[in-house]
Design a protein around this motif. Sequence first.
Motif, short mmCIF file in Angstrom:
data_model
loop_
_atom_site.label_atom_id
_atom_site.label_comp_id
_atom_site.label_asym_id
_atom_site.label_seq_id
_atom_site.Cartn_x
_atom_site.Cartn_y
_atom_site.Cartn_z
N ALA A 84 0.89 -1.16 0.03
CA ALA A 84 -0.01 0.02 -0.01
C ALA A 84 0.72 1.26 -0.10
CB ALA A 84 -1.05 0.16 1.03
N SER A 85 1.86 1.06 0.88
CA SER A 85 2.78 2.44 0.82
C SER A 85 3.44 2.57 -0.33
CB SER A 85 3.84 2.28 1.99
OG SER A 85 3.09 2.09 3.49
N LEU A 86 3.80 1.76 -1.16
CA LEU A 86 4.60 1.80 -2.47
C LEU A 86 3.65 1.99 -3.56
CD1 LEU A 86 7.32 -0.87 -1.82
CD2 LEU A 86 7.68 1.46 -1.74
N GLY A 87 2.35 1.80 -3.30
CA GLY A 87 1.34 2.19 -4.55
C GLY A 87 1.30 0.86 -5.40
N ILE A 88 1.72 -0.35 -4.81
CA ILE A 88 1.71 -1.75 -5.69
C ILE A 88 0.18 -2.20 -5.38
CG2 ILE A 88 2.46 -3.74 -6.23
CD1 ILE A 88 5.26 -2.43 -5.08
N ASP A 89 -0.37 -2.47 -6.66
CA ASP A 89 -1.75 -3.37 -6.58
C ASP A 89 -1.82 -4.48 -5.93
OD1 ASP A 89 -4.24 -4.41 -7.15
OD2 ASP A 89 -4.08 -4.53 -9.12
N VAL A 97 9.45 2.71 5.06
CA VAL A 97 8.72 2.61 3.82
C VAL A 97 8.10 3.93 3.64
CG1 VAL A 97 6.83 1.54 2.53
CG2 VAL A 97 8.19 0.03 3.79
N ALA A 98 7.79 4.70 4.45
CA ALA A 98 7.17 6.05 4.24
C ALA A 98 8.40 6.93 3.55
CB ALA A 98 6.60 6.60 5.50
N LYS A 99 9.46 6.58 3.62
CA LYS A 99 10.44 7.28 3.19
C LYS A 99 11.20 6.82 1.81
CE LYS A 99 12.85 7.60 7.58
NZ LYS A 99 14.12 7.10 8.60
N LEU A 100 10.37 5.73 1.20
CA LEU A 100 10.72 5.41 -0.10
C LEU A 100 9.73 6.02 -0.93
CD1 LEU A 100 10.98 1.53 0.56
CD2 LEU A 100 12.89 3.27 0.51
N LYS A 101 10.02 6.09 -2.25
CA LYS A 101 9.22 6.81 -3.24
C LYS A 101 8.23 5.60 -3.36
CE LYS A 101 12.83 9.56 -5.34
NZ LYS A 101 13.87 9.41 -6.68
N THR A 102 7.17 6.09 -3.93
CA THR A 102 6.12 4.95 -4.65
C THR A 102 6.85 4.20 -5.71
OG1 THR A 102 5.19 6.60 -6.10
CG2 THR A 102 4.29 6.13 -3.86
N ALA A 103 6.36 3.10 -6.00
CA ALA A 103 6.83 2.24 -7.32
C ALA A 103 6.34 2.71 -8.35
CB ALA A 103 6.53 0.82 -6.91
N PRO A 104 7.07 2.50 -9.46
CA PRO A 104 6.41 3.04 -10.81
C PRO A 104 5.16 2.36 -11.11
CG PRO A 104 8.78 2.43 -11.07
CD PRO A 104 8.47 1.96 -9.55
N THR A 135 4.41 -1.84 -11.63
CA THR A 135 5.05 -2.74 -10.78
C THR A 135 4.22 -3.90 -9.96
OG1 THR A 135 6.70 -0.94 -10.19
CG2 THR A 135 6.64 -2.82 -8.60
N THR A 136 4.66 -4.95 -9.86
CA THR A 136 4.04 -6.17 -9.38
C THR A 136 4.85 -6.83 -8.31
OG1 THR A 136 4.93 -7.75 -10.98
CG2 THR A 136 2.84 -6.71 -11.56
N PHE A 137 4.21 -7.74 -7.48
CA PHE A 137 5.13 -8.36 -6.44
C PHE A 137 4.94 -9.82 -6.48
CE2 PHE A 137 0.55 -8.44 -4.88
CZ PHE A 137 0.59 -9.46 -4.28
N LYS A 138 5.88 -10.41 -5.93
CA LYS A 138 5.96 -11.87 -5.75
C LYS A 138 6.34 -12.39 -4.37
CE LYS A 138 7.41 -13.11 -10.67
NZ LYS A 138 8.33 -13.79 -11.35
N LEU A 139 5.65 -13.11 -3.97
CA LEU A 139 5.72 -13.80 -2.42
C LEU A 139 7.04 -15.01 -2.43
CD1 LEU A 139 2.65 -13.69 -0.39
CD2 LEU A 139 4.55 -11.85 -0.43
N PHE A 140 8.01 -15.10 -1.62
CA PHE A 140 8.73 -16.19 -1.73
C PHE A 140 9.08 -16.70 -0.22
CE2 PHE A 140 10.09 -14.65 -5.88
CZ PHE A 140 10.00 -15.62 -6.61
#
Length: 168
Positions: free
Chosen positions: A32-37, A106-113, A116-121
């Motif tokens: 959510a913080s990075l703006g990733i779906d 995470v609040a200090k990081l820029k939102t992701a382009p 951007t997607t994610f994977k869990l490992f």
Amino acid sequence: MSTSTSTTTYTRTHTATHMSDAIMSSIADILASLGIDSRRLYDEWDQDAAAIAAWITEGSLASVSVECHRPSGAVDPIFKFPLSYTAGGFGDRKFTADNASILKYVAKLKTAPAGTTFKLFCAFNGPRTPQPGWSPGTSASTADLRSRSIGTLATAPDATASARVYMS
């Protein structure tokens, strides 16, 4: 003897549920913080939380990672949640969770382009029981990324989860 076994099983099950909830909630906050779906995370939440809890209960889970896959092909950042276990349940007798340090970081990081997607490992420290929805995969290398400890995410009898970020 039976009472001791029952208590250990009961405590380890509660520890696993607590740790799984803390890890999954932190992953949701990160996305959510990075703006990733994160719709897929919520769609598969029950299945993934149950698998993570099962592996923690049996003591086979070494870490959970969330990788952020950018449209450029770069994988950045990667958040890892390593677990450590205390034999016999002599660890911290309290159930605590603190994802505030992750949220501050995470609040200090820029939102992701966009896109951007994610994977869990999950990584393991030995044999594990197969879980629905999970199959072998290859996680991204962290060799060229900077690493930073974010601190302890959660503690409970039998286990502790910490948080680490890898980024360029």
